[in-house]
Motif scaffolding. Structure first.
Motif, PDB file in Angstrom:
ATOM      1  N   GLY A 226     -25.505  19.364  14.299  1.00  0.00           N
ATOM      2  CA  GLY A 226     -24.906  18.152  13.738  1.00  0.00           C
ATOM      3  C   GLY A 226     -24.403  17.229  14.826  1.00  0.00           C
ATOM      4  N   SER A 227     -23.797  17.815  15.863  1.00  0.00           N
ATOM      5  CA  SER A 227     -23.316  17.010  16.983  1.00  0.00           C
ATOM      6  C   SER A 227     -24.466  16.304  17.697  1.00  0.00           C
ATOM      7  CB  SER A 227     -22.561  17.902  17.971  1.00  0.00           C
ATOM      8  OG  SER A 227     -22.186  17.176  19.119  1.00  0.00           O
ATOM      9  N   LEU A 228     -25.566  17.039  17.935  1.00  0.00           N
ATOM     10  CA  LEU A 228     -26.726  16.440  18.599  1.00  0.00           C
ATOM     11  C   LEU A 228     -27.273  15.262  17.816  1.00  0.00           C
ATOM     12  CD1 LEU A 228     -28.835  19.449  19.931  1.00  0.00           C
ATOM     13  CD2 LEU A 228     -27.904  17.566  21.284  1.00  0.00           C
ATOM     14  N   LEU A 229     -27.365  15.404  16.502  1.00  0.00           N
ATOM     15  CA  LEU A 229     -27.896  14.331  15.660  1.00  0.00           C
ATOM     16  C   LEU A 229     -27.013  13.084  15.735  1.00  0.00           C
ATOM     17  CD1 LEU A 229     -28.897  16.417  12.512  1.00  0.00           C
ATOM     18  CD2 LEU A 229     -30.474  15.260  14.073  1.00  0.00           C
ATOM     19  N   LEU A 230     -25.709  13.277  15.620  1.00  0.00           N
ATOM     20  CA  LEU A 230     -24.791  12.142  15.654  1.00  0.00           C
ATOM     21  C   LEU A 230     -24.789  11.456  17.014  1.00  0.00           C
ATOM     22  CD1 LEU A 230     -21.771  13.619  13.654  1.00  0.00           C
ATOM     23  CD2 LEU A 230     -23.408  11.895  12.874  1.00  0.00           C
ATOM     24  N   LEU A 231     -24.780  12.255  18.083  1.00  0.00           N
ATOM     25  CA  LEU A 231     -24.760  11.670  19.421  1.00  0.00           C
ATOM     26  C   LEU A 231     -26.067  10.955  19.748  1.00  0.00           C
ATOM     27  CD1 LEU A 231     -22.917  14.518  21.359  1.00  0.00           C
ATOM     28  CD2 LEU A 231     -22.029  12.250  20.819  1.00  0.00           C
ATOM     29  N   ALA A 232     -27.194  11.521  19.303  1.00  0.00           N
ATOM     30  CA  ALA A 232     -28.483  10.862  19.528  1.00  0.00           C
ATOM     31  C   ALA A 232     -28.513   9.515  18.836  1.00  0.00           C
ATOM     32  CB  ALA A 232     -29.618  11.749  19.029  1.00  0.00           C
ATOM     33  N   PHE A 233     -27.977   9.445  17.620  1.00  0.00           N
ATOM     34  CA  PHE A 233     -27.930   8.179  16.889  1.00  0.00           C
ATOM     35  C   PHE A 233     -27.026   7.178  17.601  1.00  0.00           C
ATOM     36  CE2 PHE A 233     -26.082   5.331  13.729  1.00  0.00           C
ATOM     37  CZ  PHE A 233     -27.221   4.838  13.103  1.00  0.00           C
ATOM     38  N   ALA A 234     -25.841   7.638  18.014  1.00  0.00           N
ATOM     39  CA  ALA A 234     -24.884   6.741  18.669  1.00  0.00           C
ATOM     40  C   ALA A 234     -25.438   6.194  19.975  1.00  0.00           C
ATOM     41  CB  ALA A 234     -23.568   7.483  18.915  1.00  0.00           C
ATOM     42  N   TYR A 235     -26.070   7.059  20.794  1.00  0.00           N
ATOM     43  CA  TYR A 235     -26.575   6.624  22.090  1.00  0.00           C
ATOM     44  C   TYR A 235     -27.776   5.680  21.974  1.00  0.00           C
ATOM     45  CZ  TYR A 235     -23.482   9.167  25.165  1.00  0.00           C
ATOM     46  OH  TYR A 235     -22.368   9.572  25.881  1.00  0.00           O
ATOM     47  N   ALA A 236     -28.369   5.596  20.785  1.00  0.00           N
ATOM     48  CA  ALA A 236     -29.443   4.628  20.575  1.00  0.00           C
ATOM     49  C   ALA A 236     -28.894   3.224  20.348  1.00  0.00           C
ATOM     50  CB  ALA A 236     -30.298   5.043  19.375  1.00  0.00           C
ATOM     51  N   HIS A 237     -27.575   3.109  20.175  1.00  0.00           N
ATOM     52  CA  HIS A 237     -26.999   1.828  19.782  1.00  0.00           C
ATOM     53  C   HIS A 237     -25.923   1.285  20.718  1.00  0.00           C
ATOM     54  CE1 HIS A 237     -28.833   3.321  16.049  1.00  0.00           C
ATOM     55  NE2 HIS A 237     -28.961   2.057  15.734  1.00  0.00           N
ATOM     56  N   ALA A 238     -25.595   1.986  21.781  1.00  0.00           N
ATOM     57  CA  ALA A 238     -24.573   1.484  22.700  1.00  0.00           C
ATOM     58  C   ALA A 238     -24.779   2.087  24.079  1.00  0.00           C
ATOM     59  CB  ALA A 238     -23.169   1.806  22.173  1.00  0.00           C
ATOM     60  N   ASP A 239     -24.164   1.445  25.081  1.00  0.00           N
ATOM     61  CA  ASP A 239     -24.351   1.845  26.471  1.00  0.00           C
ATOM     62  C   ASP A 239     -23.743   3.207  26.771  1.00  0.00           C
ATOM     63  OD1 ASP A 239     -25.590  -0.527  26.902  1.00  0.00           O
ATOM     64  OD2 ASP A 239     -23.926  -1.469  27.997  1.00  0.00           O
ATOM     65  N   THR A 240     -24.324   3.874  27.781  1.00  0.00           N
ATOM     66  CA  THR A 240     -23.851   5.185  28.207  1.00  0.00           C
ATOM     67  C   THR A 240     -22.382   5.142  28.631  1.00  0.00           C
ATOM     68  OG1 THR A 240     -26.066   5.703  29.005  1.00  0.00           O
ATOM     69  CG2 THR A 240     -24.266   7.083  29.830  1.00  0.00           C
ATOM     70  N   GLY A 241     -22.027   4.178  29.478  1.00  0.00           N
ATOM     71  CA  GLY A 241     -20.663   4.092  29.978  1.00  0.00           C
ATOM     72  C   GLY A 241     -19.650   3.873  28.879  1.00  0.00           C
ATOM     73  N   PHE A 242     -20.014   3.079  27.872  1.00  0.00           N
ATOM     74  CA  PHE A 242     -19.128   2.802  26.750  1.00  0.00           C
ATOM     75  C   PHE A 242     -18.899   4.055  25.916  1.00  0.00           C
ATOM     76  CE2 PHE A 242     -18.942   0.941  22.288  1.00  0.00           C
ATOM     77  CZ  PHE A 242     -17.591   0.666  22.350  1.00  0.00           C
ATOM     78  N   LEU A 243     -19.970   4.739  25.539  1.00  0.00           N
ATOM     79  CA  LEU A 243     -19.853   5.920  24.681  1.00  0.00           C
ATOM     80  C   LEU A 243     -19.308   7.129  25.431  1.00  0.00           C
ATOM     81  CD1 LEU A 243     -23.080   5.732  22.492  1.00  0.00           C
ATOM     82  CD2 LEU A 243     -20.761   5.028  21.916  1.00  0.00           C
ATOM     83  N   ALA A 244     -19.501   7.159  26.744  1.00  0.00           N
ATOM     84  CA  ALA A 244     -19.028   8.310  27.521  1.00  0.00           C
ATOM     85  C   ALA A 244     -17.525   8.505  27.391  1.00  0.00           C
ATOM     86  CB  ALA A 244     -19.409   8.157  28.989  1.00  0.00           C
ATOM     87  N   THR A 245     -16.784   7.417  27.113  1.00  0.00           N
ATOM     88  CA  THR A 245     -15.333   7.554  26.979  1.00  0.00           C
ATOM     89  C   THR A 245     -14.943   8.366  25.749  1.00  0.00           C
ATOM     90  OG1 THR A 245     -15.228   5.414  25.847  1.00  0.00           O
ATOM     91  CG2 THR A 245     -14.847   5.418  28.219  1.00  0.00           C
ATOM     92  N   THR A 246     -15.843   8.526  24.773  1.00  0.00           N
ATOM     93  CA  THR A 246     -15.528   9.360  23.602  1.00  0.00           C
ATOM     94  C   THR A 246     -15.352  10.821  24.006  1.00  0.00           C
ATOM     95  OG1 THR A 246     -17.865   9.783  23.052  1.00  0.00           O
ATOM     96  CG2 THR A 246     -16.820   7.842  22.060  1.00  0.00           C
ATOM     97  N   GLU A 247     -15.891  11.207  25.161  1.00  0.00           N
ATOM     98  CA  GLU A 247     -15.754  12.590  25.614  1.00  0.00           C
ATOM     99  C   GLU A 247     -14.281  12.982  25.742  1.00  0.00           C
ATOM    100  OE1 GLU A 247     -18.304  14.656  26.113  1.00  0.00           O
ATOM    101  OE2 GLU A 247     -19.724  13.094  25.565  1.00  0.00           O
ATOM    102  N   TYR A 248     -13.420  12.002  26.047  1.00  0.00           N
ATOM    103  CA  TYR A 248     -12.012  12.305  26.255  1.00  0.00           C
ATOM    104  C   TYR A 248     -11.313  12.784  24.983  1.00  0.00           C
ATOM    105  CZ  TYR A 248     -12.639   9.920  30.714  1.00  0.00           C
ATOM    106  OH  TYR A 248     -13.065   9.544  31.960  1.00  0.00           O
ATOM    107  N   THR A 249     -11.847  12.438  23.800  1.00  0.00           N
ATOM    108  CA  THR A 249     -11.216  12.880  22.557  1.00  0.00           C
ATOM    109  C   THR A 249     -11.333  14.392  22.373  1.00  0.00           C
ATOM    110  OG1 THR A 249     -13.228  12.546  21.235  1.00  0.00           O
ATOM    111  CG2 THR A 249     -11.743  10.667  21.456  1.00  0.00           C
ATOM    112  N   SER A 250     -12.266  15.011  23.075  1.00  0.00           N
ATOM    113  CA  SER A 250     -12.479  16.453  22.907  1.00  0.00           C
ATOM    114  C   SER A 250     -11.259  17.260  23.333  1.00  0.00           C
ATOM    115  CB  SER A 250     -13.704  16.911  23.709  1.00  0.00           C
ATOM    116  OG  SER A 250     -13.512  16.687  25.095  1.00  0.00           O
ATOM    117  N   PHE A 251     -10.419  16.682  24.189  1.00  0.00           N
ATOM    118  CA  PHE A 251      -9.247  17.431  24.634  1.00  0.00           C
ATOM    119  C   PHE A 251      -8.315  17.759  23.471  1.00  0.00           C
ATOM    120  CE2 PHE A 251      -4.853  17.712  25.824  1.00  0.00           C
ATOM    121  CZ  PHE A 251      -4.897  18.769  26.710  1.00  0.00           C
TER     122      PHE A 251
END
Length: 297
Positions: A226-251
């Motif tokens: 499920g995570s792979l599907l959502l991330l693949a969809f998101a990365y098709a629509h916005a820049d890597t640097g912009f979406l990479a900041t979502t990684e911080y929510t994992s903490f």
């Protein structure tokens, strides 16, 4: 293959949900690593995940991937196999919150790689948010440096840091890959390639888990897919640097799950660092609209 434009804020939210699912999977995987060992936990979870990916791939229309897409699947799958093995090996040796904190060098590296390799614009808002979030990470490390975790934790931390460097490469490949293939295809081929690579060591390490482990393996695989599907969809629509900041929510997920499942306590430093990270992510989410990129043939 081009993607239909959506709001970057929506893409950010979808990516954040994907990270949430992945973080919950980490808790399942830590328990499985402690009971089965890293190889068997990763092999069986990924193999089951390939089955979920196959269903998603067929539901999305199926069809053979293009040569360009297959090369990207192979590249990302190879990076993921090494990255995941190192990360989950380390996760079995350090607290979840600390493990996730150490991975936060990945979004910073992804920003730089996205700008260098993909020629993406790195706006001041995203740069400031990433620096602020990294400041939160430093606060966390300052607090966690007071903990006595032993030599195994140090070895685990080194493995996670190397995994984080590979994860930055993974994020950049994911951005390009999302333009060449649909989410279901990406989920299937990534899980399948990782499974096949891990299978090379099966004669020496593979053990069939007992009945009690299978429900956790299936749930972990479902969360990962499920995570792979959502991330693949998101990365098709916005820049890597912009979406990479979502990684911080994992903490936040790691801190809560680490305490609830494994009794890993959260210090005041952790709370302060998490506050900085969340504030930075919310600030980054206000970035002006950016459309999808067009992939070359």
């Amino acid at each position: 293959m081009s993607a239909r434009a959506i709001s970057p804020a929506l893409a950010f939210g979808i990516a954040a949900i994907g990270i949430g699912l992945f973080s919950i999977m980490d808790a399942f995987m830590k328990a499985l690593v402690l009971s089965l060992g890293v190889y068997n936990a990763l092999f069986w979870r990924t193999m089951i995940g390939a089955g979920f990916g196959a269903v998603a791939w067929q539901a999305g229309g199926g069809g053979a991937p293009s040569l360009r897409a297959f090369k990207l699947h192979l590249a990302r799958g190879s990076v993921t196999a090494v990255m995941a093995t190192l990360f989950f090996w380390g996760l079995g040796r350090v607290p979840m919150a600390q493990a996730i904190t150490l991975t936060y060098i990945a979004p910073i590296l992804a920003l730089l790689l996205g700008a260098i390799i993909l020629h993406e614009r790195v706006g001041r808002r995203v740069v400031f948010a990433s620096v602020a979030a990294f400041g939160g990470v430093l606060v966390l490390l300052a607090g966690q440096s007071r903990m006595e975790l032993g030599p195994e934790a140090f070895e685990g931390a080194v493995a996670i840091l190397v995994s984080a460097v590979l994860y930055a490469v993974n994020l950049v490949i994911a951005r390009v890959q999302s333009q060449a293939a649909r989410p279901g295809e990406i989920a299937f081929f990534q899980s399948t390639i990782v499974t096949l690579l891990l299978a090379c060591a099966a004669p020496w390490f593979l053990v069939v888990p007992d009945a009690a482990a299978w429900p956790m393996l299936v749930i972990g695989a479902a969360l990962g897919s499920g995570s792979l599907l959502l991330l693949a969809f998101a990365y098709a629509h916005a820049d890597t640097g912009f979406l990479a900041t979502t990684e911080y929510t994992s903490f936040l997920y790691a801190a809560v799950l680490g305490f609830a499942v494994f009794g890993e306590r959260v210090s005041l430093f952790t709370i302060l660092g998490a506050a900085l990270i969340v504030a930075a992510c919310l600030y980054a989410a206000r970035r002006p609209v950016i459309g999808p990129i067009e992939a070359s043939a």
